[in-house]
Design an enzyme around this catalytic site. Structure first.
Site, PDB file in Angstrom:
ATOM      1  CG  ASP A  45      35.409  40.325  36.023  1.00 41.88           C
ATOM      2  OD1 ASP A  45      35.300  41.402  36.637  1.00 41.88           O
ATOM      3  OD2 ASP A  45      34.471  39.835  35.337  1.00 41.88           O
ATOM      4  CB  SER A  46      38.232  45.126  37.581  1.00 39.96           C
ATOM      5  OG  SER A  46      38.584  44.719  38.879  1.00 39.96           O
ATOM      6  CG  ASP A  84      34.576  39.039  39.941  1.00 38.57           C
ATOM      7  OD1 ASP A  84      33.418  38.623  40.076  1.00 38.57           O
ATOM      8  OD2 ASP A  84      34.857  40.135  39.414  1.00 38.57           O
ATOM      9  CE  LYS A 114      32.109  40.846  42.052  1.00 36.53           C
ATOM     10  NZ  LYS A 114      31.611  40.957  40.665  1.00 36.53           N
ATOM     11  CD  GLU A 116      29.851  41.084  36.118  1.00 30.66           C
ATOM     12  OE1 GLU A 116      29.260  41.243  35.029  1.00 30.66           O
ATOM     13  OE2 GLU A 116      30.988  41.547  36.347  1.00 30.66           O
ATOM     14  CD  GLU A 183      29.855  47.929  38.407  1.00 35.63           C
ATOM     15  OE1 GLU A 183      30.058  46.744  38.711  1.00 35.63           O
ATOM     16  OE2 GLU A 183      30.590  48.572  37.621  1.00 35.63           O
TER      17      GLU A 183
HETATM   18  O1  KIV Z   1      35.764  43.045  38.999  1.00 36.10           O
HETATM   19  C1  KIV Z   1      35.523  43.957  39.801  1.00 36.10           C
HETATM   20  O2  KIV Z   1      36.400  44.753  40.169  1.00 36.10           O
HETATM   21  C2  KIV Z   1      34.162  44.107  40.305  1.00 36.10           C
HETATM   22  C3  KIV Z   1      33.862  45.310  41.133  1.00 36.10           C
HETATM   23  C4  KIV Z   1      33.620  46.469  40.249  1.00 36.10           C
HETATM   24  C5  KIV Z   1      32.715  45.073  42.056  1.00 36.10           C
HETATM   25  O3  KIV Z   1      33.347  43.293  40.025  1.00 36.10           O
END
Ligand code: KIV
Length: 276
Positions: A45-46, A84, A114, A116, A183
């Protein structure tokens, strides 16, 4: 060609060799990362920050994430593809989490998702795992809820906070997560967590003793200029190279040096003469 990696392959790498993971959001970069033999590709989600110019990862939703995940998946032949889950897909309404996790698998053909850490993380992760979807956890600095953690700061710096992270890690392993992103935690704490878990830990700002490492590809390629966290190593600085190429193109167009004959199509003289 190597066969496509599975969850079992990733689990088997613990204590054998380090695991590599990078983010990707589109077909060309995902192809290069896959061809280089990186084990896992995270459609992170970055994307919100490094591709879409947003100021928070909480501002992307399922439609954007699926759009990018589909492009990445089309490119990947070998790596395990991790979708994500965006903030709104499981934290705003946890009852929607299983449905949204399934969309990553069914529509975007990701291999796993994934999530969080957040206050209902265990309950939600367990439901997704029970629905047959592999889950990677993410603890420490969790950007989607960074405001509740005092901002973008190193986590687990005192014994109490460190103990909580160890408990989160053990709980996520206990309910069946197949790996865990750590992280921004002190390296010694990451080492303790890595030793306590049977599943692999993937560090970002968590030192060299994790089972693997992940970086945001746009950071390590020098494509994101707004901010560079301490844990990022720029393996190449592409931004000035790209700027140089664009300026050269502009100058050549203005000077009529581009397109040159080798970029141009021709028509025979006799055909040209027939045109009225
Ligand atoms: O969204 C992302 O890029 C991440 C990484 C920083 C692990 O969650």
């Amino acid at each position: 060609m190597e066969p496509k990696l599975t969850i079992a392959d990733i689990l088997a790498l613990k204590n054998k060799r380090k695991i590599t993971m990078l983010t990707a959001y589109d077909y060309p970069l995902a192809s290069l990362i896959d061809r280089a033999g990186i084990d896992m590709i995270l459609v992170g989600d970055s994307v919100a920050n490094v591709v879409l110019g947003l100021d928070s990862t909480t501002k992307v939703g399922m439609s954007e994430m699926l759009h990018h995940a589909k492009a990445v998946r089309r490119a990947v032949k070998n790596a395990l593809v991790v979708g994500d889950m965006p903030y709104e897909s499981y934290q705003i309404n946890p009852d929607e989490a299983v449905k949204n996790a399934k969309r990553f698998i069914d529509e975007a053909k990701c291999d796993c998702v994934k999530l969080e850490w957040f206050d209902r993380c265990l309950e939600v992760s367990e439901k997704i795992i029970k629905a047959g979807i592999a889950v990677m956890g993410h603890i420490g600095l969790t950007p989607q809820t960074a405001d509740k953690l005092g901002g973008f700061k190193v986590q687990g710096k005192d014994a109490d906070a460190a103990q909580k992270l160890i408990e989160q890690a053990l709980a996520l392993e206990g309910l069946g997560c197949f790996s865990l992103v750590l992280e921004c935690v002190p390296d010694k704490l990451a080492e303790i967590i890595t030793q306590r878990l049977k599943i692999p830990t993937i560090g970002i700002g968590a030192g060299v003793n994790c089972d693997g490492q992940v970086l945001v590809s746009y950071d390590m390629l020098g494509l994101f200029e707004r901010f560079t966290p301490k844990f990022v190593k720029k393996y190449v600085n592409l931004s000035p190279l790209i700027s140089e190429a664009i300026v050269k193109y502009k100058e050549e167009v203005l000077a009529q040096k581009f397109p040159a004959p080798e970029h141009t199509f021709s028509i025979k003289e006799e055909e040209l003469k027939k045109i009225k």
